[in-house]
Design a protein around this motif. Structure first.
Motif, short mmCIF file in Angstrom:
data_model
loop_
_atom_site.label_atom_id
_atom_site.label_comp_id
_atom_site.label_asym_id
_atom_site.label_seq_id
_atom_site.Cartn_x
_atom_site.Cartn_y
_atom_site.Cartn_z
N GLU A 264 0.85 -1.18 0.00
CA GLU A 264 0.00 0.00 0.00
C GLU A 264 0.89 1.24 0.00
O GLU A 264 2.06 1.19 0.40
N ARG A 265 0.32 2.35 -0.39
CA ARG A 265 1.10 3.58 -0.49
C ARG A 265 1.51 4.07 0.89
O ARG A 265 0.70 4.18 1.80
N ILE B 255 4.85 2.76 -3.26
CA ILE B 255 4.33 1.42 -3.04
C ILE B 255 5.43 0.44 -3.39
O ILE B 255 5.94 0.45 -4.51
N ASP C 20 -2.56 6.50 -9.44
CA ASP C 20 -3.44 5.75 -8.56
C ASP C 20 -4.85 5.81 -9.14
O ASP C 20 -5.43 6.90 -9.26
N HIS D 65 0.05 1.40 7.82
CA HIS D 65 -0.61 0.31 7.11
C HIS D 65 -0.38 -1.07 7.69
O HIS D 65 -1.18 -1.97 7.46
#
Length: 297
Positions: A42-43, A49, A154, A182
């Motif tokens: 995930e970014r 990423i 994105d 994350h």
């Protein structure tokens, strides 16, 4: 992915994770393990990423040549910038296994042990996670060289993001400076997302909670063999209370109740705690449990 060039130019970024319900681990034959969710596809807050495939392709290299350190300080470029003349003293362990699940990268690592100065910081890390109350929180950060990276859009936000598709993974650092929200986190037992990776795909809360309770002391080594047990039945610390109450909580003991007040009254009777202490420790247990369950992917 923290490249050598990025680490030279600024203070390293570190991946954050939610605190999880800690268990007191058994130290078997002097071997001490930690479990980390090292990366998630995930970014991050650097607008990058790191593809799981990139880490997967370099996992064998990481296992063979990589290390675990504090704040990336064994990386030569970082050591030079910080004026560290003994970077080997910041190494705390070695990776022994890497697993991948649902876009996340998990690492099992062995911390060094021994009475040599080279194990000093590894001993500090272990003590901070197993002997402090509450345990100190540590956060993982992947380090190495970025070999291929491209800018993509994105599809959800229409923003431009850097996608790292090839790396040479050589380092995994632990730190206390969280940035990325994350991933899960560092633990001394597989729990939550970590348990799903290492314990056959199940979220086994009870096994994590029971890891440090009811063990045969004659089979333990190191600090676990010296673990103090209360002689009068009253828990001597929150950690001891948590381990004992967790067993009863998971068993659904009759008379415990479901509200915080009912549980506190039960613990006061069961463990001989004052009403204030019982209420405080039950509330803390429920907060820890709620936080741990949120790590379930």
């Amino acid at each position: 992915m923290r490249s050598d060039e990025q680490l030279l130019g600024q203070v390293p970024d570190y991946i954050s994770f939610e605190s999880m319900l800690k268990a007191t681990p058994a130290e078997e034959a002097g071997e001490r393990f930690i479990y980390l969710e090292a990366s998630r596809e995930e970014r991050d807050q650097q607008n990058e990423i790191v593809l799981q495939k990139a880490l997967g392709d370099s996992a064998d290299h990481f296992i063979k040549f990589g290390n675990i350190d504090i704040d990336h300080k064994t990386i030569p470029a970082v050591a030079r910038r910080l004026g560290i003349s003994d970077p080997e003293m910041w190494e705390v362990g070695a990776p022994i296994e890497v697993k991948f699940r649902d876009g996340a990268t998990f690492v099992k690592a062995k911390l060094y042990s021994g009475d040599t100065p080279l194990a000093g910081r590894a001993n500090m890390v272990w003590d901070s996670m197993t002997r402090l109350n509450p345990p100190k929180r540590w956060y993982p950060s992947v380090g190495g060289s970025v070999l291929e990276k491209a800018i993509r859009t994105d599809p959800a936000t229409k923003e431009r993001v850097a996608v790292v598709s090839k790396v040479r993974w050589t380092n995994l650092a632990i730190s206390q400076q969280p940035v990325n929200q994350h991933v899960g986190g560092i633990s001394t037992v597989p729990f939550g997302a970590l348990a799903k990776s290492w314990v056959g795909g199940e979220l086994i809360i009870s096994k994590a909670l029971e890891a440090g309770y009811g063990s045969d002391v004659s089979q333990l080594a190191g600090g676990s063999a010296m673990r103090i047990q209360s002689l009068d039945g009253v828990p001597q610390s929150y950690t001891e209370f948590r381990d004992r109450f967790a067993k009863k909580f998971l068993e659904g003991v009759p008379g415990m109740g479901k509200s915080t007040g009912e549980m506190a009254a039960y613990c006061g009777r069961e463990f001989g705690l004052s009403s204030d202490e019982a209420a405080e420790w039950v509330s803390r247990f429920l907060r820890d449990l709620k936080t741990g369950l949120r790590s379930k992917p």
